[in-house]
Scaffold this active site. Structure first.
Site, mmCIF file in Angstrom:
data_model
loop_
_atom_site.group_PDB
_atom_site.id
_atom_site.type_symbol
_atom_site.label_atom_id
_atom_site.label_comp_id
_atom_site.label_asym_id
_atom_site.label_seq_id
_atom_site.Cartn_x
_atom_site.Cartn_y
_atom_site.Cartn_z
ATOM 1 N N TYR A 182 -1.940 -0.693 10.903
ATOM 2 C CA TYR A 182 -1.728 -1.438 9.684
ATOM 3 C C TYR A 182 -0.936 -1.057 8.844
ATOM 4 C CZ TYR A 182 -3.253 -1.911 4.705
ATOM 5 O OH TYR A 182 -3.272 -2.199 3.230
ATOM 6 N N THR A 234 0.760 -1.075 -0.081
ATOM 7 C CA THR A 234 -0.011 -0.152 0.066
ATOM 8 C C THR A 234 0.871 1.403 -0.169
ATOM 9 O OG1 THR A 234 -1.546 1.290 1.536
ATOM 10 C CG2 THR A 234 -0.115 -0.382 2.449
ATOM 11 N N ASP A 235 0.295 2.298 -0.614
ATOM 12 C CA ASP A 235 1.011 3.680 -0.543
ATOM 13 C C ASP A 235 0.955 3.957 0.992
ATOM 14 O OD1 ASP A 235 -1.618 4.336 0.005
ATOM 15 O OD2 ASP A 235 -1.501 5.767 -1.589
ATOM 16 N N GLU A 236 0.141 3.478 1.814
ATOM 17 C CA GLU A 236 0.159 3.981 3.374
ATOM 18 C C GLU A 236 1.648 4.040 4.058
ATOM 19 O OE1 GLU A 236 -3.306 3.333 5.545
ATOM 20 O OE2 GLU A 236 -4.455 3.375 4.048
ATOM 21 N N LYS A 283 2.247 -3.495 7.286
ATOM 22 C CA LYS A 283 2.583 -3.614 5.618
ATOM 23 C C LYS A 283 3.867 -3.074 5.539
ATOM 24 C CE LYS A 283 0.002 -4.706 2.891
ATOM 25 N NZ LYS A 283 -0.187 -5.888 2.355
HETATM 26 P P1 NAD Z 1 -9.540 -7.833 1.875
HETATM 27 O O1 NAD Z 1 -9.574 -7.326 3.363
HETATM 28 O O2 NAD Z 1 -11.001 -7.280 1.004
HETATM 29 O O3 NAD Z 1 -9.274 -9.141 1.796
HETATM 30 C C1 NAD Z 1 -8.312 -9.866 2.378
HETATM 31 C C2 NAD Z 1 -8.239 -11.473 2.087
HETATM 32 O O4 NAD Z 1 -7.095 -12.033 2.777
HETATM 33 C C3 NAD Z 1 -9.760 -11.945 2.577
HETATM 34 O O5 NAD Z 1 -10.315 -12.767 1.713
HETATM 35 C C4 NAD Z 1 -9.373 -12.686 3.746
HETATM 36 O O6 NAD Z 1 -9.867 -13.941 4.069
HETATM 37 C C5 NAD Z 1 -7.600 -13.042 3.528
HETATM 38 N N1 NAD Z 1 -6.852 -13.467 4.654
HETATM 39 C C6 NAD Z 1 -6.879 -12.673 5.653
HETATM 40 N N2 NAD Z 1 -6.061 -13.203 6.869
HETATM 41 C C7 NAD Z 1 -5.583 -14.421 6.147
HETATM 42 C C8 NAD Z 1 -4.721 -15.410 6.527
HETATM 43 N N3 NAD Z 1 -3.934 -15.284 7.731
HETATM 44 N N4 NAD Z 1 -4.491 -16.421 5.656
HETATM 45 C C9 NAD Z 1 -4.979 -16.504 4.219
HETATM 46 N N5 NAD Z 1 -5.920 -15.457 4.182
HETATM 47 C C10 NAD Z 1 -6.228 -14.386 4.817
HETATM 48 O O7 NAD Z 1 -8.406 -6.983 1.536
HETATM 49 P P2 NAD Z 1 -8.046 -6.246 -0.096
HETATM 50 O O8 NAD Z 1 -8.651 -4.863 -0.035
HETATM 51 O O9 NAD Z 1 -8.392 -7.072 -1.239
HETATM 52 O O10 NAD Z 1 -6.338 -5.915 -0.026
HETATM 53 C C11 NAD Z 1 -5.562 -7.110 -0.732
HETATM 54 C C12 NAD Z 1 -4.092 -6.538 -0.437
HETATM 55 O O11 NAD Z 1 -3.969 -5.277 -0.944
HETATM 56 C C13 NAD Z 1 -3.754 -6.260 1.033
HETATM 57 O O12 NAD Z 1 -2.568 -6.746 1.235
HETATM 58 C C14 NAD Z 1 -3.969 -4.953 1.109
HETATM 59 O O13 NAD Z 1 -2.987 -4.780 2.439
HETATM 60 C C15 NAD Z 1 -3.616 -4.434 -0.229
HETATM 61 N N6 NAD Z 1 -4.056 -2.979 -0.519
HETATM 62 C C16 NAD Z 1 -5.296 -2.658 -0.393
HETATM 63 C C17 NAD Z 1 -5.771 -1.534 -0.750
HETATM 64 C C18 NAD Z 1 -7.394 -1.276 -0.858
HETATM 65 O O14 NAD Z 1 -7.692 -0.197 -1.117
HETATM 66 N N7 NAD Z 1 -8.064 -2.240 -0.476
HETATM 67 C C19 NAD Z 1 -4.939 -0.519 -1.343
HETATM 68 C C20 NAD Z 1 -3.574 -0.880 -1.429
HETATM 69 C C21 NAD Z 1 -3.044 -2.338 -1.064
HETATM 70 O O1 TDX Z 2 -16.757 5.791 7.578
HETATM 71 C C1 TDX Z 2 -15.623 6.308 7.114
HETATM 72 N N1 TDX Z 2 -15.506 7.768 7.036
HETATM 73 C C2 TDX Z 2 -14.748 8.139 6.501
HETATM 74 O O2 TDX Z 2 -14.315 9.636 6.454
HETATM 75 C C3 TDX Z 2 -14.636 5.626 6.575
HETATM 76 C C4 TDX Z 2 -14.691 4.047 6.758
HETATM 77 C C5 TDX Z 2 -13.456 6.180 6.154
HETATM 78 N N2 TDX Z 2 -13.370 7.547 6.135
HETATM 79 C C6 TDX Z 2 -12.307 8.094 5.573
HETATM 80 C C7 TDX Z 2 -11.023 7.735 6.020
HETATM 81 C C8 TDX Z 2 -9.876 7.914 4.945
HETATM 82 O O3 TDX Z 2 -9.564 9.221 4.765
HETATM 83 O O4 TDX Z 2 -12.377 7.904 4.191
HETATM 84 C C9 TDX Z 2 -10.831 7.563 3.682
HETATM 85 C C10 TDX Z 2 -10.887 6.129 3.139
HETATM 86 O O5 TDX Z 2 -10.921 5.287 4.165
HETATM 87 P P1 TDX Z 2 -11.064 3.632 4.100
HETATM 88 O O6 TDX Z 2 -12.046 3.478 3.122
HETATM 89 O O7 TDX Z 2 -11.105 3.183 5.472
HETATM 90 O O8 TDX Z 2 -9.419 3.628 3.444
HETATM 91 P P2 TDX Z 2 -8.146 3.952 4.068
HETATM 92 O O9 TDX Z 2 -7.856 3.993 5.436
HETATM 93 O O10 TDX Z 2 -7.687 5.127 3.319
HETATM 94 O O11 TDX Z 2 -7.405 2.495 3.465
HETATM 95 C C11 TDX Z 2 -7.547 1.835 2.283
HETATM 96 O O12 TDX Z 2 -6.627 2.243 1.277
HETATM 97 C C12 TDX Z 2 -5.290 1.871 1.303
HETATM 98 C C13 TDX Z 2 -7.727 0.475 2.377
HETATM 99 O O13 TDX Z 2 -8.481 0.348 3.517
HETATM 100 C C14 TDX Z 2 -6.186 0.002 2.839
HETATM 101 O O14 TDX Z 2 -6.248 -1.363 2.981
HETATM 102 C C15 TDX Z 2 -5.236 0.335 1.687
HETATM 103 O O15 TDX Z 2 -3.882 -0.073 2.158
#
Ligand code: NAD
Ligand code: TDX
Length: 353
Positions: free
Chosen positions: A159, A134-136, A163
């Site tokens: 989190y 993630t960019d975080e 990561k």
């Molecule tokens: P998600 O939470 O939707 O899915 C995570 C998946 O991992 C689920 O299917 C869960 O069952 C599985 N999982 C969790 N713990 C596990 C374990 N111990 N063993 C096997 N499986 C397990 O997550 P996502 O949003 O699809 O994100 C996927 C990846 O991308 C993550 O590594 C996250 O950090 C990264 N990422 C997500 C975002 C975003 O915006 N969603 C952005 C940047 C990076």
């Molecule tokens: O109810 C809400 N109200 C609100 O203002 C929620 C859930 C979020 N927010 C804000 C927090 C953040 O500034 O919105 C923005 C986005 O929040 P999230 O959807 O929780 O995402 P974020 O915290 O930015 O992280 C997501 O992007 C990077 C993913 O969950 C991570 O897994 C990924 O690494």
């Protein structure tokens, strides 16, 4: 130039989650040349939902293995059973708010889980390992500037710290044991099948159900938004052409303030459901800010664009409109996720595997 990698049999960790399932659907539906096996290895935590894969579940190239990434023996057995040559690692605890309330599982899954996978790859060095991050990890930007691949790590939530740790482990294993690794750091994904704890799906469903729309702080925080199918396309390119040991940033080139996103969702839902926009706007509720809330993320993704020719195909406006429509058109998926009944479906179908 590194020769293109041939991806035959691929293990997708976290394939039942939001991005993992988008990647699997992309591979099996949009890459006709893919003739190998795509194995979804997932523990099915609260975030894992096999309904996300209903469209491809019968594809003979697809297999599901219920397993924890911390179970090294099971990961290794699965790799042997399917002659895996590529692992794409997406399994993680992914929600920042949950990490603030309970960090331990984030350390266990994101750090130790990655360690266990790397140990398997160390013993099977023909496997290429791509780590999705993630960019975080780069921390927080002010009003200007962009994260590049050279930006120093400065994570601010449990989190993002977990990561960042996993990224460092991947890099260290690549250097120390000469295994083939790549890392990508992407911005906020959005699109269909997104679990409604995250901003965009939560706001869409709450709008549809006339529930409050909780905006943290003043809603001025900025995120860059990447349509999940564009991310899947980037990942597929990276698996084939990403240079060993390199990191690639992936972004949607769509920076938006949270409050502006919420207002756009209100407008789109009002239009699509013939509801009064004023009525939905009244649902917007400013709530106390997230502790340690990063102000702004923005990504310079010129490296992947120049090296691999990848470009995001969706504008944010198109992607958000399609996403709102998807949630409206897929009420059974939404109600199963909201009621928790998708868990019962999993128990019934996979209890003995
Ligand atoms: P998600 O939470 O939707 O899915 C995570 C998946 O991992 C689920 O299917 C869960 O069952 C599985 N999982 C969790 N713990 C596990 C374990 N111990 N063993 C096997 N499986 C397990 O997550 P996502 O949003 O699809 O994100 C996927 C990846 O991308 C993550 O590594 C996250 O950090 C990264 N990422 C997500 C975002 C975003 O915006 N969603 C952005 C940047 C990076
Ligand atoms: O109810 C809400 N109200 C609100 O203002 C929620 C859930 C979020 N927010 C804000 C927090 C953040 O500034 O919105 C923005 C986005 O929040 P999230 O959807 O929780 O995402 P974020 O915290 O930015 O992280 C997501 O992007 C990077 C993913 O969950 C991570 O897994 C990924 O690494």
């Amino acid at each position: 130039m590194q020769a293109e990698r041939t991806v035959k049999n691929i293990l997708v960790t976290g394939g039942a989650g939001f991005i993992g399932s988008a990647f699997i659907r992309y591979l099996l539906q949009r890459v006709p040349d893919f003739k190998g096996k795509c194995v979804n290895y997932d523990a099915l935590t609260y975030a894992g939902n096999l309904e996300n894969l209903a469209q491809v579940a019968q594809d003979p190239r697809y297999a599901f293995v219920k397993g924890d990434i911390c179970d090294q023996v099971k990961v290794e057995e699965t790799c042997k059973q399917y002659a895996i040559d590529t692992i794409i690692h997406l399994a993680a605890e992914s929600h920042v708010d949950r990490s603030i309330h309970g960090p331990l599982v984030f350390l266990e899954t994101n750090i130790l889980g990655t360690y266990h996978l790397l140990e398997v790859v160390k013993r099977h060095p023909t496997i290429h390992f791509h780590h999705v991050s993630t960019d975080e990890v780069y921390g927080c930007l002010g009003e200007t500037g962009l994260f590049t691949e050279e930006t120093a790590y400065s994570p601010n939530s449990p989190y993002s710290a977990s990561k960042a740790s996993s990224d460092h482990l991947v890099r260290a294993y690549g250097k120390t044991y000469d295994i083939s690794t790549t890392i990508s750091n992407c911005s906020n994904n959005y699109g269909p099948y997104h679990f409604p704890e995250k901003l965009i799906p939560l706001m869409i469903l709450n709008c549809l159900q006339r529930k409050p729309l909780p905006v943290y702080g003043e809603g001025k925080n900025v995120r860059d938004w990447l349509f999940v199918d564009d991310h899947a396309a980037a990942l597929w390119l990276l698996l084939q052409k990403g240079r060993k040991g390199e990191t690639y940033n992936i972004g949607g080139e769509a920076e938006r303030r949270n409050i502006d996103i919420v207002k756009t969702i209100v407008k789109l839902v009002a239009e699509a459901t013939s509801t009064s926009e004023t009525e939905l706007t009244q649902l917007i509720t400013f709530v106390p800010d997230r502790p340690g809330h990063d102000f702004r993320y923005a990504i310079d993704c010129s490296k992947i664009k120049q090296e691999l020719g990848w470009h995001p195909q969706h504008t944010f406006e198109e992607g958000l409109r399609d996403t709102v429509k998807w949630y409206i058109d897929n009420q059974p998926w939404c109600s199963h996720v909201q009621s928790g009944s998708y868990r019962q479906w999993i128990e019934t179908n996979y209890a003995n595997r």
